[in-house]
Design an enzyme around this catalytic site. Sequence first.
Site, PDB file in Angstrom:
ATOM      1  N   PHE A   9       0.813  -1.227   0.000  1.00  0.00           N
ATOM      2  CA  PHE A   9       0.000   0.000   0.000  1.00  0.00           C
ATOM      3  C   PHE A   9       0.839   1.267   0.000  1.00  0.00           C
ATOM      4  O   PHE A   9       0.355   2.333  -0.377  1.00  0.00           O
ATOM      5  CB  PHE A   9      -0.936   0.009   1.226  1.00  0.00           C
ATOM      6  CG  PHE A   9      -0.248   0.416   2.507  1.00  0.00           C
ATOM      7  CD1 PHE A   9      -0.089   1.758   2.834  1.00  0.00           C
ATOM      8  CD2 PHE A   9       0.284  -0.528   3.384  1.00  0.00           C
ATOM      9  CE1 PHE A   9       0.566   2.143   3.994  1.00  0.00           C
ATOM     10  CE2 PHE A   9       0.944  -0.159   4.541  1.00  0.00           C
ATOM     11  CZ  PHE A   9       1.080   1.192   4.850  1.00  0.00           C
ATOM     12  N   LYS A  20      -1.145  -7.065  -9.231  1.00  0.00           N
ATOM     13  CA  LYS A  20      -2.127  -7.150  -8.140  1.00  0.00           C
ATOM     14  C   LYS A  20      -1.725  -6.084  -7.128  1.00  0.00           C
ATOM     15  O   LYS A  20      -0.850  -6.302  -6.282  1.00  0.00           O
ATOM     16  CB  LYS A  20      -2.098  -8.552  -7.525  1.00  0.00           C
ATOM     17  CG  LYS A  20      -3.390  -8.994  -6.848  1.00  0.00           C
ATOM     18  CD  LYS A  20      -3.839  -8.097  -5.720  1.00  0.00           C
ATOM     19  CE  LYS A  20      -3.079  -8.308  -4.443  1.00  0.00           C
ATOM     20  NZ  LYS A  20      -3.413  -7.268  -3.411  1.00  0.00           N
ATOM     21  N   GLU A  34      -4.958  -3.700  -1.887  1.00  0.00           N
ATOM     22  CA  GLU A  34      -6.411  -3.464  -1.811  1.00  0.00           C
ATOM     23  C   GLU A  34      -6.736  -2.222  -0.985  1.00  0.00           C
ATOM     24  O   GLU A  34      -7.865  -1.765  -0.948  1.00  0.00           O
ATOM     25  CB  GLU A  34      -7.131  -4.705  -1.269  1.00  0.00           C
ATOM     26  CG  GLU A  34      -6.771  -5.125   0.157  1.00  0.00           C
ATOM     27  CD  GLU A  34      -5.538  -6.043   0.235  1.00  0.00           C
ATOM     28  OE1 GLU A  34      -4.541  -5.779  -0.490  1.00  0.00           O
ATOM     29  OE2 GLU A  34      -5.568  -6.981   1.043  1.00  0.00           O
ATOM     30  N   GLU A  49       9.334  -4.289  12.945  1.00  0.00           N
ATOM     31  CA  GLU A  49       9.005  -3.151  12.072  1.00  0.00           C
ATOM     32  C   GLU A  49       7.656  -2.578  12.523  1.00  0.00           C
ATOM     33  O   GLU A  49       6.642  -3.287  12.524  1.00  0.00           O
ATOM     34  CB  GLU A  49       8.911  -3.630  10.613  1.00  0.00           C
ATOM     35  CG  GLU A  49       8.659  -2.488   9.640  1.00  0.00           C
ATOM     36  CD  GLU A  49       8.497  -2.960   8.198  1.00  0.00           C
ATOM     37  OE1 GLU A  49       7.804  -3.965   7.962  1.00  0.00           O
ATOM     38  OE2 GLU A  49       9.048  -2.295   7.300  1.00  0.00           O
ATOM     39  N   CYS A  64       9.565   1.747   3.355  1.00  0.00           N
ATOM     40  CA  CYS A  64      10.488   0.646   3.674  1.00  0.00           C
ATOM     41  C   CYS A  64      11.890   1.184   3.901  1.00  0.00           C
ATOM     42  O   CYS A  64      12.743   0.498   4.438  1.00  0.00           O
ATOM     43  CB  CYS A  64      10.491  -0.385   2.573  1.00  0.00           C
ATOM     44  SG  CYS A  64      11.137   0.296   1.061  1.00  0.00           S
ATOM     45  N   SER A 107       5.500  -6.977   3.208  1.00  0.00           N
ATOM     46  CA  SER A 107       6.082  -7.306   4.512  1.00  0.00           C
ATOM     47  C   SER A 107       6.848  -8.631   4.432  1.00  0.00           C
ATOM     48  O   SER A 107       6.586  -9.465   3.567  1.00  0.00           O
ATOM     49  CB  SER A 107       4.969  -7.392   5.553  1.00  0.00           C
ATOM     50  OG  SER A 107       4.024  -8.364   5.145  1.00  0.00           O
TER      51      SER A 107
HETATM   52  P1  NAD Z   1       1.653  -6.644   2.956  1.00  0.00           P
HETATM   53  O1  NAD Z   1       2.710  -7.687   3.000  1.00  0.00           O
HETATM   54  O2  NAD Z   1       0.558  -6.717   3.960  1.00  0.00           O
HETATM   55  O3  NAD Z   1       0.925  -6.651   1.515  1.00  0.00           O
HETATM   56  C1  NAD Z   1       1.658  -6.626   0.331  1.00  0.00           C
HETATM   57  C2  NAD Z   1       0.846  -7.322  -0.763  1.00  0.00           C
HETATM   58  O4  NAD Z   1       0.653  -8.692  -0.402  1.00  0.00           O
HETATM   59  C3  NAD Z   1      -0.529  -6.726  -0.971  1.00  0.00           C
HETATM   60  O5  NAD Z   1      -0.804  -6.683  -2.353  1.00  0.00           O
HETATM   61  C4  NAD Z   1      -1.455  -7.686  -0.248  1.00  0.00           C
HETATM   62  O6  NAD Z   1      -2.740  -7.770  -0.832  1.00  0.00           O
HETATM   63  C5  NAD Z   1      -0.732  -9.008  -0.377  1.00  0.00           C
HETATM   64  N1  NAD Z   1      -0.974  -9.894   0.776  1.00  0.00           N
HETATM   65  C6  NAD Z   1      -1.194  -9.499   2.063  1.00  0.00           C
HETATM   66  N2  NAD Z   1      -1.363 -10.589   2.842  1.00  0.00           N
HETATM   67  C7  NAD Z   1      -1.240 -11.671   2.043  1.00  0.00           C
HETATM   68  C8  NAD Z   1      -1.311 -13.081   2.279  1.00  0.00           C
HETATM   69  N3  NAD Z   1      -1.536 -13.582   3.495  1.00  0.00           N
HETATM   70  N4  NAD Z   1      -1.142 -13.903   1.229  1.00  0.00           N
HETATM   71  C9  NAD Z   1      -0.896 -13.414  -0.014  1.00  0.00           C
HETATM   72  N5  NAD Z   1      -0.829 -12.088  -0.284  1.00  0.00           N
HETATM   73  C10 NAD Z   1      -0.985 -11.221   0.729  1.00  0.00           C
HETATM   74  O7  NAD Z   1       2.395  -5.236   3.008  1.00  0.00           O
HETATM   75  P2  NAD Z   1       1.754  -3.793   3.144  1.00  0.00           P
HETATM   76  O8  NAD Z   1       1.240  -3.619   4.527  1.00  0.00           O
HETATM   77  O9  NAD Z   1       0.858  -3.507   2.003  1.00  0.00           O
HETATM   78  O10 NAD Z   1       3.072  -2.893   2.937  1.00  0.00           O
HETATM   79  C11 NAD Z   1       3.949  -2.577   3.974  1.00  0.00           C
HETATM   80  C12 NAD Z   1       5.129  -3.522   4.015  1.00  0.00           C
HETATM   81  O11 NAD Z   1       5.812  -3.503   2.766  1.00  0.00           O
HETATM   82  C13 NAD Z   1       6.172  -3.113   5.037  1.00  0.00           C
HETATM   83  O12 NAD Z   1       6.632  -4.275   5.682  1.00  0.00           O
HETATM   84  C14 NAD Z   1       7.281  -2.480   4.215  1.00  0.00           C
HETATM   85  O13 NAD Z   1       8.561  -2.528   4.786  1.00  0.00           O
HETATM   86  C15 NAD Z   1       7.209  -3.315   2.992  1.00  0.00           C
HETATM   87  N6  NAD Z   1       7.809  -2.631   1.854  1.00  0.00           N
HETATM   88  C16 NAD Z   1       9.033  -3.056   1.437  1.00  0.00           C
HETATM   89  C17 NAD Z   1       9.664  -2.421   0.398  1.00  0.00           C
HETATM   90  C18 NAD Z   1      11.003  -2.875  -0.063  1.00  0.00           C
HETATM   91  O14 NAD Z   1      11.442  -2.429  -1.109  1.00  0.00           O
HETATM   92  N7  NAD Z   1      11.694  -3.748   0.642  1.00  0.00           N
HETATM   93  C19 NAD Z   1       9.043  -1.348  -0.245  1.00  0.00           C
HETATM   94  C20 NAD Z   1       7.776  -0.942   0.187  1.00  0.00           C
HETATM   95  C21 NAD Z   1       7.171  -1.603   1.245  1.00  0.00           C
END
Ligand code: NAD
Length: 496
Positions: free
Chosen positions: A148, A172, A175, A381, A280, A225
Amino acid sequence: MKILGHYIDGRIQPGEGRTKPVFNPALGELICEVAMASAEVVSRAVAAAEAAFPAWRAMPPLKRARILFRYKVLLEENADRLVAAIVKEHGKVWEDAQGELARGIEVVEYACGAPEFLKGEHSRDVGPEIDSWSEFPPLGVVAGITPFNFPAMVPMWMFPMALVCGNTFVLKPSEKDPSTAMILAELLSQAGAPPGVFNVVNGDKEAVDALLVDPGVKAVSFVGSTPIAEYIYATATAKGKRVQALGGAKNHAVVMPDADLDAAANALMGAAYGSCGERCMAISVVVAVGQELADELVRRLTSKVESLKIGDGATKGRDMGPLVTAEHKEKVSTYIRLGKEEGALLVVDGRLAPVANGPGYFLGGTLFDHVTTEMRIYREEIFGPVLAILRVETLAEAIDAVNSHEFGNGSCVFTRDGAVARLFSDAVQVGMVGVNVPLPVPVACQSFGGWKRSLFGDLYAYGPDAVRFYTRRKTITQRWPRGGLERMQFAFPSNG
Ligand code: NAD
């Protein structure tokens, strides 16, 4: 209530079945519902991308690059519309959303160099009348699953490079803020991408799981994450797909006693509290070297944190907006409570800021001093406007703290000493290092990625690594003998 659908085969397709609400986090108001794609919808998107692949792959790289040139122009012409969508659903402030979009456009600009970076490698006369060369054909349909916190930039880390290399794409997006991706798709069609080349399926775990097992998907780029990154990597590689899965972070800024303290304090404010800490690459830990420096730094940061301009990011000139959802605000508040219980000194409590009373999912900036490495607020985090000060006595201890942490995304040092900067850069086990640069996010001609549990896979996002990720090497060895019969040869061919 409007229901946001999907973008498949060059047009918006209505959602069927399950939906989830999308909120404006600054107002705490429902904006729309977003469709949750079923496995059947995902398979339709993959089929559209598969159908578009042969012609797209056959198009000369220069022509694909020309579409991206037009795309860059359209992105700039539509910047306000994109920025407004980011601000409305994510909550980050206007100028920050402009910055995110600009960094995404830089990847489009880099992708326009495809004729250069796809030209391959040639070796003439590798043997008698034998030439050899490597080509870099695309993989096929590739998928992107994005978080997000950068609804424009992170998808743009992926699809411009994947497309220009000749792949077709299924995205994808998160959401929580899905509208930006739909605008990105619409503009790409306007720029001339044929139907099916770029598709967006909105959804959650169900859609992601369908992408991970679909035999039509050849590679998966994920950013999110760490637990989900690890799951994506394990599941999709087990299905034989190429995967890069970028995960979470806890980025340390080491401040040396000789640092320019004014500059460091200002830099740390933006890096820790910009985008409400939902980056991140956000600095979430300051490692202050020496007690005197720590006291002075905390004094300077305290007054700055207390005077952050917080509010709806749609009004220009704000420093910080709200957190993305009510649940996330609750999670960050719980960490603040926990930090106090664990014995850290809560210098500024963001829960007490007037904005925290709502409406919207606001918290003030929070500052903890005397944090130790055993505390959960240090190890985990938080992804919010919470900065922890860890006090150490030496540079060696500071480096040890960075290297002992589970994550290894970015880290930076503030110093006036070149030798210290060099030693720090050599010794820290992270993917991106800053020297007096708080957010060392590589530019588009480099590549972005972390070490340890911040990245599962080998190749980074965008830049030269993306060319390798989105193509597969094929090496051709060719001979056109001038007359004479080929003699039988049973020894392994060599030039010996
Ligand atoms: P998230 O992991 O909750 O979601 C990321 C994506 O995975 C979304 O599209 C979501 O719909 C999907 N998803 C969520 N739960 C899932 C599951 N159980 N099974 C399959 N798909 C699933 O992350 P977020 O809260 O949207 O974003 C924040 C996180 O992203 C933080 O941990 C941040 O550090 C990380 N991030 C990392 C970078 C990087 O370059 N390393 C960059 C931006 C964000």
